[in-house]
Write a protein that holds these residues in place. Structure first.
Motif, mmCIF file in Angstrom:
data_model
loop_
_atom_site.group_PDB
_atom_site.id
_atom_site.type_symbol
_atom_site.label_atom_id
_atom_site.label_comp_id
_atom_site.label_asym_id
_atom_site.label_seq_id
_atom_site.Cartn_x
_atom_site.Cartn_y
_atom_site.Cartn_z
ATOM 1 N N GLN A 17 0.849 -1.186 0.000
ATOM 2 C CA GLN A 17 0.000 0.000 0.000
ATOM 3 C C GLN A 17 0.882 1.232 0.000
ATOM 4 O O GLN A 17 1.869 1.293 0.739
ATOM 5 C CB GLN A 17 -0.892 0.036 1.242
ATOM 6 N N GLY A 18 0.514 2.188 -0.810
ATOM 7 C CA GLY A 18 1.252 3.439 -0.847
ATOM 8 C C GLY A 18 1.039 4.231 0.431
ATOM 9 O O GLY A 18 -0.010 4.131 1.076
ATOM 10 N N VAL A 19 2.045 5.006 0.798
ATOM 11 C CA VAL A 19 1.936 5.837 1.997
ATOM 12 C C VAL A 19 1.009 7.007 1.703
ATOM 13 O O VAL A 19 1.015 7.564 0.603
ATOM 14 C CB VAL A 19 3.335 6.345 2.411
ATOM 15 N N LYS A 20 0.213 7.382 2.676
ATOM 16 C CA LYS A 20 -0.719 8.496 2.498
ATOM 17 C C LYS A 20 0.053 9.805 2.367
ATOM 18 O O LYS A 20 1.155 9.955 2.881
ATOM 19 C CB LYS A 20 -1.679 8.566 3.678
ATOM 20 N N ALA A 21 -0.561 10.767 1.696
ATOM 21 C CA ALA A 21 0.098 12.045 1.416
ATOM 22 C C ALA A 21 0.487 12.786 2.688
ATOM 23 O O ALA A 21 1.505 13.471 2.726
ATOM 24 C CB ALA A 21 -0.804 12.921 0.560
#
Length: 200
Positions: A17-21
């Protein structure tokens, strides 16, 4: 007659999962200087990044918990007259960072406990003596207040290989050698010399 059995991977259905902004650092003007450096340094308190600056070199020091969009007016560490080429935090004191620059100097900075609130212009120590730009810095891993700085006019090997050799050389360097003003580390040619400067 034997049958070939193909084992299924345990990880074939695992997706990252990509890291949140809001957990990233955004809108930082990383230096465009063409030098083989990491352009950043991290310790348990801060992250430092070399940034583009007019009129000299500068780098940004942010607390690890200050993520998200970084304001353009964020205070920087700016005392060099040339572009900053390398930075490295001291392994023994999280508030101390060294910077090497094209202006042939090394500066030691003390970052305030909560991070920078105003630009930091005055170093704790300014080390001069190199005749060419300072491209690699390395703190001694076990001895306090011992910093090695190197100027490399030409590489005979890849710069990242040189850094690995420097760190290995620290481990094998006898105690008396790193108290001197010039050390020729094992594995280096005569054109690769590092100056070692005790700070106290």
């Amino acid at each position: 007659m034997s049958r070939k059995v193909v084992r299924a991977s345990k990880f074939r259905h695992v997706f990252g999962q990509g890291v949140k902004a809001d957990q990233c650092y955004d809108d930082i003007r990383i230096s465009q200087m063409t030098w083989d450096s990491n352009f950043c340094s991290v310790n348990p308190k801060f992250v430092a990044m070399i940034v583009d600056a007019s009129g000299g070199g500068a780098f940004l020091v942010l607390p690890l918990n200050k993520t998200g969009r970084i304001d353009m007016s964020q205070p920087t560490v700016c005392g060099h007259t040339g572009p900053v080429l390398d930075i490295e935090f001291c392994p023994h004191n999280d508030n101390i960072i060294a910077s090497g620059s094209e202006d042939c100097s090394v500066m030691i900075w003390e970052i305030p406990e909560g991070g920078l609130v105003t630009p930091l212009n005055d170093p704790v120590v300014k080390l001069e003596g190199h005749s060419k730009r300072v491209g690699i810095l390395s703190w001694h891993p076990t001895a306090h207040n011992v910093l090695m700085s190197m100027r490399l006019p030409m590489f005979t090997t890849c710069p990242c290989t040189v850094v690995r050799r420097v760190r290995r050389a620290w481990a094998t360097c006898p105690r008396g050698a790193w108290r001197s003003t010039s050390v020729k580390s094992p594995g280096f040619t005569s054109s690769m010399r590092g100056s070692v400067s005790p700070l106290s």
